[in-house]
Motif scaffolding. Structure first.
Motif, PDB file in Angstrom:
ATOM      1  N   UNK A 330       0.651  -1.298   0.012  1.00 40.35           N
ATOM      2  CA  UNK A 330      -0.013  -0.177   0.015  1.00 40.35           C
ATOM      3  C   UNK A 330       0.911   1.232  -0.064  1.00 40.35           C
ATOM      4  N   UNK A 331       1.920   1.153   0.390  1.00 37.30           N
ATOM      5  CA  UNK A 331       2.902   2.527   0.194  1.00 37.30           C
ATOM      6  C   UNK A 331       3.482   2.716  -0.918  1.00 37.30           C
ATOM      7  N   UNK A 332       3.445   1.618  -2.033  1.00 41.06           N
ATOM      8  CA  UNK A 332       4.268   1.993  -3.264  1.00 41.06           C
ATOM      9  C   UNK A 332       3.707   3.027  -3.908  1.00 41.06           C
ATOM     10  N   UNK A 333       4.767   3.817  -4.266  1.00 40.30           N
ATOM     11  CA  UNK A 333       4.437   5.400  -4.858  1.00 40.30           C
ATOM     12  C   UNK A 333       3.834   6.516  -4.200  1.00 40.30           C
ATOM     13  N   UNK A 334       3.689   6.303  -2.824  1.00 38.59           N
ATOM     14  CA  UNK A 334       3.065   7.242  -2.072  1.00 38.59           C
ATOM     15  C   UNK A 334       4.299   8.251  -1.351  1.00 38.59           C
ATOM     16  N   UNK A 335       3.818   9.570  -1.350  1.00 39.47           N
ATOM     17  CA  UNK A 335       4.912  10.395  -0.692  1.00 39.47           C
ATOM     18  C   UNK A 335       4.454  10.748   0.757  1.00 39.47           C
ATOM     19  N   UNK A 336       5.354  10.742   1.716  1.00 39.07           N
ATOM     20  CA  UNK A 336       4.813  10.910   3.054  1.00 39.07           C
ATOM     21  C   UNK A 336       5.715  12.152   3.466  1.00 39.07           C
ATOM     22  N   UNK A 337       5.048  12.943   4.308  1.00 37.87           N
ATOM     23  CA  UNK A 337       5.514  14.220   4.895  1.00 37.87           C
ATOM     24  C   UNK A 337       6.564  13.413   5.850  1.00 37.87           C
ATOM     25  N   UNK A 338       7.736  14.285   6.031  1.00 37.55           N
ATOM     26  CA  UNK A 338       8.803  13.643   6.595  1.00 37.55           C
ATOM     27  C   UNK A 338       9.217  14.483   7.482  1.00 37.55           C
ATOM     28  N   UNK A 339       9.406  14.295   9.032  1.00 40.27           N
ATOM     29  CA  UNK A 339      10.008  15.104   9.873  1.00 40.27           C
ATOM     30  C   UNK A 339      11.278  14.274  10.465  1.00 40.27           C
ATOM     31  N   UNK A 340      12.398  14.962  10.797  1.00 41.85           N
ATOM     32  CA  UNK A 340      13.466  14.113  11.276  1.00 41.85           C
ATOM     33  C   UNK A 340      14.236  15.066  12.281  1.00 41.85           C
ATOM     34  N   UNK A 341      14.696  14.700  13.224  1.00 38.72           N
ATOM     35  CA  UNK A 341      15.668  15.262  14.108  1.00 38.72           C
ATOM     36  C   UNK A 341      17.087  15.023  14.214  1.00 38.72           C
ATOM     37  N   UNK A 356      -2.312  11.495   6.041  1.00 35.20           N
ATOM     38  CA  UNK A 356      -3.734  11.742   6.732  1.00 35.20           C
ATOM     39  C   UNK A 356      -4.572  10.694   5.984  1.00 35.20           C
ATOM     40  N   UNK A 357      -4.725   9.477   6.879  1.00 36.44           N
ATOM     41  CA  UNK A 357      -5.561   8.396   6.470  1.00 36.44           C
ATOM     42  C   UNK A 357      -6.819   8.826   5.965  1.00 36.44           C
ATOM     43  N   UNK A 358      -7.317   9.934   6.643  1.00 33.62           N
ATOM     44  CA  UNK A 358      -8.715   9.937   6.362  1.00 33.62           C
ATOM     45  C   UNK A 358      -8.913  10.279   4.732  1.00 33.62           C
ATOM     46  N   UNK A 359      -8.012  10.654   4.094  1.00 33.19           N
ATOM     47  CA  UNK A 359      -7.987  11.097   2.482  1.00 33.19           C
ATOM     48  C   UNK A 359      -7.623   9.704   1.615  1.00 33.19           C
ATOM     49  N   UNK A 360      -7.302   8.492   2.359  1.00 28.02           N
ATOM     50  CA  UNK A 360      -6.796   7.541   1.363  1.00 28.02           C
ATOM     51  C   UNK A 360      -5.450   7.661   1.163  1.00 28.02           C
TER      52      UNK A 360
END
Length: 391
Positions: A330-341, A356-360
């Motif tokens: 399910x993560x194939x081709x999807x871009x995620x917001x990335x926060x790093x320290x 945001x899983x609310x929007x698929x």
């Protein structure tokens, strides 16, 4: 029993983290189209966001400025008619006064305006920036900063693919022009992205430029300047054509060192294209390289903004994409917001991916970040999901 207690503690920590992490998805019917938060700043009550919106299917839009409390309650909202912001880092908030740059585009040329707003978003004063200096040419303000009680704008006149000119404009806090510092004139591609003050009374600025002989030879530069514009030292780094920075990528540390990031796309060998990865570099006050840290793994990562936390550690935001996944993952081709320290040596302490899983299966990109007094992190950007109406 010990294993059960350990598992319980882990689950409890996850629940507490989930309770403490809040998200706000905002779509304003007055704008009626695409929105994205490029600019984010702290305020007395919480945080300010400035978002350009485009009314589909036309390209006419406006910019909204919103002030939220620390618990995501909308305190007030203002709208500015414009095609979009001329500065990707254009909010500065000090003494309950907000300074904001907007890029108002006309048919013949681009026009920049500097807005001064009060603490509830009312316009106190508007100044057209450098109105008569460049006639019938595109102009853009890339950054606004307040340095030693002076408002400083990084400015460029721009005609794709050039010529460009880098100069800084200085204003007092009543928006009266003080002086103009020109550094380059009529280069093929030369854009100042950000400027900062140093403890010794000088300036450090970052820029993106191209070779005079090869348009595809991109570089970034960090320069230390005296107030008269003469160069103390300069640092140059070549970068990929496809991943050039268009925002201020420089952080000034409390010990007079500076750190900056860029994103690299590198061909690992003939058979495999190595994914994009960020590079963090730390320079001494004299411009010498202290360390270089490459955030490399098998996935695709980009940093859009990095902020110091006052302890010479950093919070960075951008996006993350998993590369080597099965087609049915399910993560194939999807871009995620990335926060790093990142710690003071540029090494990764922790990172998290968000959507945001609310929007698929929505792509999430984070463009800006700030921290509150209690250490909480506010990150902002956009969700991209074509099935949402409006998007």
């Amino acid at each position: 029993m010990i294993k059960i207690l350990t598992l319980y503690c882990i689950m409890l920590n996850l629940v507490l983290f989930a309770q403490q992490t809040k998200s706000l998805v905002y779509s304003n019917p007055l704008i009626g189209g695409n929105e994205s938060v490029w600019m984010l700043a702290r305020s007395k009550e919480g945080f300010l966001v400035c978002a350009p919106g485009i009314c589909l299917p036309s390209t006419v839009g406006c910019t909204s400025m919103r002030n939220y409390s620390k618990t995501n309650d909308l305190l007030w909202e203002k709208f500015f008619d414009t095609i979009g912001p001329g500065s990707f880092d254009g909010i500065k908030f000090e003494d309950q006064i907000t300074y904001l740059t907007l890029w108002n585009k006309t048919q013949d040329k681009d026009q920049d305006f500097l807005y001064k707003l009060d603490s509830i978003g009312n316009v106190i004063k508007i100044v057209q920036i450098d109105e008569d200096t460049v006639v019938n040419l595109n102009k853009i303000v890339k950054n606004i900063n307040i340095i030693r009680d002076t408002i400083v704008l990084t400015h460029a006149k721009w005609i794709s693919p050039g010529p460009d000119s880098v100069f800084f404009l200085f204003y007092d806090k009543d928006l009266n022009p003080l002086r103009r510092l020109a550094l380059t004139e009529n280069r093929k591609w030369d854009i100042a992205l950000g400027i900062h003050g140093t403890l010794d009374g000088n300036f450090i600025y970052s820029k993106h430029f191209k070779s005079e002989t090869d348009f595809y030879d991109d570089s970034i530069g960090v320069y230390k300047l005296r107030p008269d514009g003469s160069t103390v030292w300069k640092y140059k780094q070549g970068i990929s054509f496809n991943n050039t920075p268009f925002r201020d990528f420089l952080v000034i540390n409390s010990d007079s060192t500076s750190s900056f990031f860029t994103n690299i796309e590198k061909n690992f060998n003939d058979k495999m294209k190595f994914p994009n990865f960020p590079i963090i570099t730390k320079l001494s006050n004299d411009g010498d390289t202290i360390w270089v840290c490459r955030l490399i793994n098998k996935d695709y990562k980009v940093i859009y903004k990095m902020e110091g936390d006052g302890k010479d550690e950093f919070i960075s935001v951008g996006f993350y994409k998993y590369v080597f996944l099965k087609p049915d993952d399910p993560k194939t081709g999807q871009y995620f917001g990335w926060i790093s320290k990142l710690d003071k040596d540029g090494k990764l302490k922790w990172s998290r991916n968000y959507t945001d899983d609310q929007y698929g299966k929505a792509n999430c990109y984070l463009y800006d970040v700030t921290t509150l007094d209690n250490g909480d992190i506010i990150a902002a950007g956009e969700l991209d999901q074509k099935q949402i109406n409006p998007p």
